[in-house]
Every structure is written in structure tokens, then in C-alpha cells.
Design an enzyme around this catalytic site. Sequence first.
Site, short mmCIF file in Angstrom:
data_model
loop_
_atom_site.label_atom_id
_atom_site.label_comp_id
_atom_site.label_asym_id
_atom_site.label_seq_id
_atom_site.Cartn_x
_atom_site.Cartn_y
_atom_site.Cartn_z
N ARG A 33 0.83 -1.21 0.00
CA ARG A 33 0.00 0.00 0.00
C ARG A 33 0.87 1.26 0.00
O ARG A 33 1.93 1.30 0.62
CB ARG A 33 -0.88 0.04 1.25
N SER A 42 -7.97 5.68 6.43
CA SER A 42 -8.14 5.07 5.10
C SER A 42 -9.15 3.94 5.16
O SER A 42 -9.27 3.22 6.15
CB SER A 42 -6.80 4.53 4.59
N SER A 44 -11.05 0.40 3.29
CA SER A 44 -10.71 -0.76 2.46
C SER A 44 -10.95 -0.45 0.99
O SER A 44 -10.19 -0.89 0.12
CB SER A 44 -11.56 -1.96 2.88
N GLN A 65 -11.92 -9.79 5.27
CA GLN A 65 -11.45 -9.11 6.47
C GLN A 65 -10.58 -10.04 7.30
O GLN A 65 -10.98 -11.17 7.61
CB GLN A 65 -12.65 -8.63 7.31
N ARG A 123 -45.42 -11.92 22.00
CA ARG A 123 -43.99 -12.25 21.96
C ARG A 123 -43.82 -13.75 21.66
O ARG A 123 -44.36 -14.60 22.37
CB ARG A 123 -43.35 -11.91 23.30
#
Length: 369
Positions: A33, A42, A44, A65, A123
Site C-alpha cells: 500500500r 483510510s 478498504s 477481512q 412475543r
Amino acid sequence: MPVLPREEGIWVSTDHDEIEKVAKQFGAQVHRRSPEVSQDSSTSLEAIREFLNQHPEVDIVGNIQATSPCLHPSDLIKVADLIQKEGFDSVFSVVRRHQFRWSEVKKGENRMTEPQNLNPAKRYRRQDWPGELYENGSFYFAKRNLIEKGYLQGGKMAYYEMRAEHSVDIDIDIDWPIAEQRVLSFGYFGKEPLKEVKLLVCSIEGCLTNGRIYVTEDQKEMVSYDYRDIVGVDLLKKRGIQVRLISERDCSKTLAAIQLGCIAKVGTVNKLQVLEDWKKDMGLSWKEVAYLGNEESDVECLKKAGMSGVPADACALAQKAAGYICKSSGGCGAVREFAEHIFLLLEKVNSVRKQMKAVSPAGKDAGRK
């Protein structure tokens, strides 16, 4: 960490020397990079766009990731097929969760919280509710033309639902212990089935000792060793792993003084032949053999062994051939450290066996959007 389709290979995007070194050791290509996309702020996407500018041959990027350690290659292959064979422009990972959501009430607001995805009067039980899909950030696949427009998601989109046990994200320090246990239970350990290590062969000079030889006035040789390494050998034996020692020098007197009680071959000119003979005599496969070496003469043994390691101060060729580089130097705890590495593998073997015994549901299908 941009990952390209199978025919293109795997790239690691980084500006860190150590990460680059480890990535290359495992066969990945490295995109270095620029400072402009290596800032704390920065994204991805910025790094991926820089990568694409330098690689016009790439049409699809899978951004994986590094904080998602339980990804399996089979899932990524299915995702790549959704783009390459089914025509999707982007695919991202999701996980199904069964969590009831309520609106946030900030301090000072004069109102009550409201249910977001349930009726409190009716519920339902968790097992009766299909749950909701949440983006988990494990990976994002997209075509070049979409990324060039500034998007990782868009066009004809699809989600890929990951199994809950594979959806692990390391975000803060307390996530590490959970992630480590999850990896042991559900991580990917390679195509071939894991086998328990049953034999560790360790080079004496430079691994068990620091390689230094002290000579007294009466021409007697002396060496030093680290007691931690002796403990490591004892622990390996207690776990049923046989430890054998090897050396190009005739250091019989040194071994007698240390009193490890290990089979040893000293004064050998062909370490690989000795290793092959021991493996054959014990009826082992290479996957069941571990080797700790540090010199050029250890390289072929390191390549053959199912598990291989070198001390931190091993020669460059040995480091390149090894699967694990200790943080400790030879004669300073490297044997004990490598023993701990072997014990971790044994935990993985046991975890895989438990997985195989357990009945697991079939993989999830992809969803279209």
C-alpha cells in the site's frame, strides 16, 4: 485483504514489513500500500481501488477481512461462483441473528422506548422465529466496474448467509479469547485431515543449545541450555510424543551431561536419511512428524515434516522452509515454544474429531436481492 478469483491467486494488501514477510511465507502475493491509503482514516475501498489501478487484468475482487478467522474456502468458492457463473455484481456476507431490537432513548428525551421487530403482546419464542439477517463484514465480493464507481455493494446484489459458528469478528481485545476457542472448534485447518504429531526431531546445536561452544584450558567443551527447553521436552513426552535429537557434531558427552533420556543420532552427515529411517521404524506418516532445525542442513527435513519450526535466529534458508518461526532464539526457549505450538495442533485435532462426530446442519444457501 483483497483476494482474487482462484485462477488469479491471493493477494495481501499491507504497508507492514512483518505482515508482508508472513504473507509470502504462506504463498500469497503482496500489494504494498502507498502512504496515501495507509492512514488510520483510510478505507478498504481506497486500498482496493489503488490495487485495481495497478492490476488492469483483475475483473473481480473479494475483500476478506483479516478479523474474521473462521472463514472456510468452500464458502468463498461459492461466492465467487455467484458472480462468475450467475451474473451478480456484488455479494456480501450475512449471519442470521435472533435478537429483539428496541429504539434507543437518549438521556433527556421525554419518550418511551418502542419495539422495532416484535409485538410484546404476542412475543414469540426464539425457536419459532426465523430471525433477521445482519451484515457481518466477513467479506465483500464485487466486480471491477462497481468498485471503480466507488461501491463494494450495488448493481445486481446477493447476500451469502454464513453459519453462525463461522461468523466471528475480532473488534476489541476481549474478542480474542472467544475467537481462539471458536477457531479451535470451527476453524479451517487445510484440505488434508489433521493427524497427531507422534515424533519431534530436534537439532541440538542452535535449537536445544544456542550453538556456542566454550572450550576450557584443558580442551574440554562446554555448552549452555535453557531449563525451559528441558521442561518442554518433558511435557512432550508426557503427551505421548517421542523426542529424538540429531546433530552433525559428535556431542555425546554434551547429551550425557544434560540427561534428557532421548534417542539421539550424532555425527551424521545426512539428517534427512536419519529422519526417514526413524519415521519408517516407527511406522509414521510425514504428517505425524515434527522437526525443529536452524541450519541449511535442516532444510530438507523441514520441508518433509508435517510440522516444522525454526528458532528466531535460524538461517534465512531454514526460516523460508519452516512453517513456524519461534519468537525465541536457539538455546533460549525455542524448544519449549515449539512444544506449545505442537500442543495447539493437538487441540485442533481433537476439535476436528468432535466436529466430525457431531451432526452439523447443511451449509446455508445464498440469498438474492
